[in-house]
Design a protein around this motif. Sequence first.
Motif, PDB file in Angstrom:
ATOM      1  N   LEU A   1     -15.106   9.063   9.969  1.00 17.76           N
ATOM      2  CA  LEU A   1     -14.196   9.243   8.842  1.00 17.76           C
ATOM      3  C   LEU A   1     -14.119   7.932   8.077  1.00 17.76           C
ATOM      4  CD1 LEU A   1     -11.301  11.035  10.789  1.00 17.76           C
ATOM      5  CD2 LEU A   1     -13.351  12.053   9.775  1.00 17.76           C
ATOM      6  N   ASN A   2     -14.287   8.001   6.765  1.00 19.72           N
ATOM      7  CA  ASN A   2     -14.262   6.800   5.926  1.00 19.72           C
ATOM      8  C   ASN A   2     -12.836   6.322   5.716  1.00 19.72           C
ATOM      9  OD1 ASN A   2     -17.070   6.792   5.494  1.00 19.72           O
ATOM     10  ND2 ASN A   2     -16.851   8.304   3.880  1.00 19.72           N
ATOM     11  N   THR A   3     -12.608   5.067   6.072  1.00 17.52           N
ATOM     12  CA  THR A   3     -11.291   4.462   5.865  1.00 17.52           C
ATOM     13  C   THR A   3     -11.254   3.742   4.528  1.00 17.52           C
ATOM     14  OG1 THR A   3     -11.843   2.328   6.862  1.00 17.52           O
ATOM     15  CG2 THR A   3     -11.076   4.073   8.364  1.00 17.52           C
ATOM     16  N   PHE A   4     -10.065   3.288   4.167  1.00 19.37           N
ATOM     17  CA  PHE A   4      -9.923   2.502   2.947  1.00 19.37           C
ATOM     18  C   PHE A   4     -10.553   1.118   3.106  1.00 19.37           C
ATOM     19  CE2 PHE A   4      -6.342   4.462   0.258  1.00 19.37           C
ATOM     20  CZ  PHE A   4      -6.776   5.727   0.568  1.00 19.37           C
TER      21      PHE A   4
ATOM     22  N   LEU B   1      -5.690 -10.147   6.311  1.00 16.86           N
ATOM     23  CA  LEU B   1      -5.971  -9.559   7.624  1.00 16.86           C
ATOM     24  C   LEU B   1      -5.071  -8.355   7.879  1.00 16.86           C
ATOM     25  CD1 LEU B   1      -7.387  -9.569  10.377  1.00 16.86           C
ATOM     26  CD2 LEU B   1      -5.686 -11.243  11.141  1.00 16.86           C
ATOM     27  N   LEU B   2      -3.791  -8.483   7.561  1.00 18.81           N
ATOM     28  CA  LEU B   2      -2.871  -7.362   7.733  1.00 18.81           C
ATOM     29  C   LEU B   2      -3.278  -6.187   6.846  1.00 18.81           C
ATOM     30  CD1 LEU B   2      -0.385  -6.042   8.936  1.00 18.81           C
ATOM     31  CD2 LEU B   2       0.995  -7.189   7.186  1.00 18.81           C
ATOM     32  N   THR B   3      -3.709  -6.468   5.632  1.00 17.50           N
ATOM     33  CA  THR B   3      -4.181  -5.400   4.736  1.00 17.50           C
ATOM     34  C   THR B   3      -5.338  -4.650   5.379  1.00 17.50           C
ATOM     35  OG1 THR B   3      -3.466  -6.628   2.784  1.00 17.50           O
ATOM     36  CG2 THR B   3      -5.100  -4.878   2.445  1.00 17.50           C
TER      37      THR B   3
ATOM     38  N   VAL C   1      -4.036  -2.369   8.179  1.00 18.88           N
ATOM     39  CA  VAL C   1      -3.369  -1.185   7.635  1.00 18.88           C
ATOM     40  C   VAL C   1      -4.391  -0.228   7.025  1.00 18.88           C
ATOM     41  CG1 VAL C   1      -1.746  -0.369   5.883  1.00 18.88           C
ATOM     42  CG2 VAL C   1      -1.153  -2.340   7.297  1.00 18.88           C
ATOM     43  N   GLU C   2      -5.335  -0.758   6.253  1.00 25.82           N
ATOM     44  CA  GLU C   2      -6.337   0.099   5.600  1.00 25.82           C
ATOM     45  C   GLU C   2      -7.191   0.868   6.604  1.00 25.82           C
ATOM     46  OE1 GLU C   2      -8.508  -2.545   3.002  1.00 25.82           O
ATOM     47  OE2 GLU C   2      -7.198  -2.037   1.313  1.00 25.82           O
ATOM     48  N   LEU C   3      -7.331   0.366   7.808  1.00 26.94           N
ATOM     49  CA  LEU C   3      -8.097   1.072   8.841  1.00 26.94           C
ATOM     50  C   LEU C   3      -7.390   2.338   9.315  1.00 26.94           C
ATOM     51  CD1 LEU C   3      -9.406  -2.000  10.828  1.00 26.94           C
ATOM     52  CD2 LEU C   3     -10.804  -0.307   9.634  1.00 26.94           C
TER      53      LEU C   3
ATOM     54  N   LEU D   1       0.810  -1.213   0.000  1.00 25.91           N
ATOM     55  CA  LEU D   1       0.000   0.000   0.000  1.00 25.91           C
ATOM     56  C   LEU D   1       0.846   1.267   0.000  1.00 25.91           C
ATOM     57  CD1 LEU D   1      -2.919  -0.993   2.394  1.00 25.91           C
ATOM     58  CD2 LEU D   1      -3.068  -0.502  -0.046  1.00 25.91           C
ATOM     59  N   ASP D   2       2.160   1.116  -0.062  1.00 25.88           N
ATOM     60  CA  ASP D   2       3.029   2.289  -0.043  1.00 25.88           C
ATOM     61  C   ASP D   2       2.822   3.169  -1.275  1.00 25.88           C
ATOM     62  OD1 ASP D   2       4.181  -0.132  -1.063  1.00 25.88           O
ATOM     63  OD2 ASP D   2       6.132   0.851  -1.204  1.00 25.88           O
TER      64      ASP D   2
END
Length: 160
Positions: free
Chosen positions: A111-114, A86-88, A91-93, A47-48
């Motif tokens: 706030l809307n997260t990814f 799960l890790l994704t 991180v997206e949160l 996601l970088d």
Amino acid sequence: MQDKKPAQQQNPAVPNKVISEEMTILDFISEKENFSDFLHLIKHVNLDDTLDQEGSFTLLIPSNTAMGKIPNEKLEYLLKEENKELLTQVVELHFVKGEYILNELTNMQELNTFYPVSNIHVRIKEGSLTLSQGKPVHSFVGLRNGNVHVMDRILVHLTF
């Protein structure tokens, strides 16, 4: 007789440090050693590049001190290839759609997260600002593609 409105909660100010508009969020967090642990997770799930794109983002990044509060066995579990999804999600949160300045947030705002099924919940109570389970400790604004708010903890409960 006048209607009494509930008192507006005072949003405590976290000082904003303005950063160069030439830097992206990825540029900024890559230069700071204090973000290396969460940056490792961001890179692990690829996601970088998102943080280097044009757009409007807010990253709620746990400091290395905050990341150090997570037991090693939980981090090792997340970093296993079979747990990449799960890790994704974890991180997206921490990635929020849009640019937010902390002292402009309001109590009960979301706030809307990814991660599409979860939002960050803003709470302001007795002069304290909480974003989901964490408290912001530093704020960096004015980057080319958004803002970075440093959190005192990871924003999800790791219950596995």
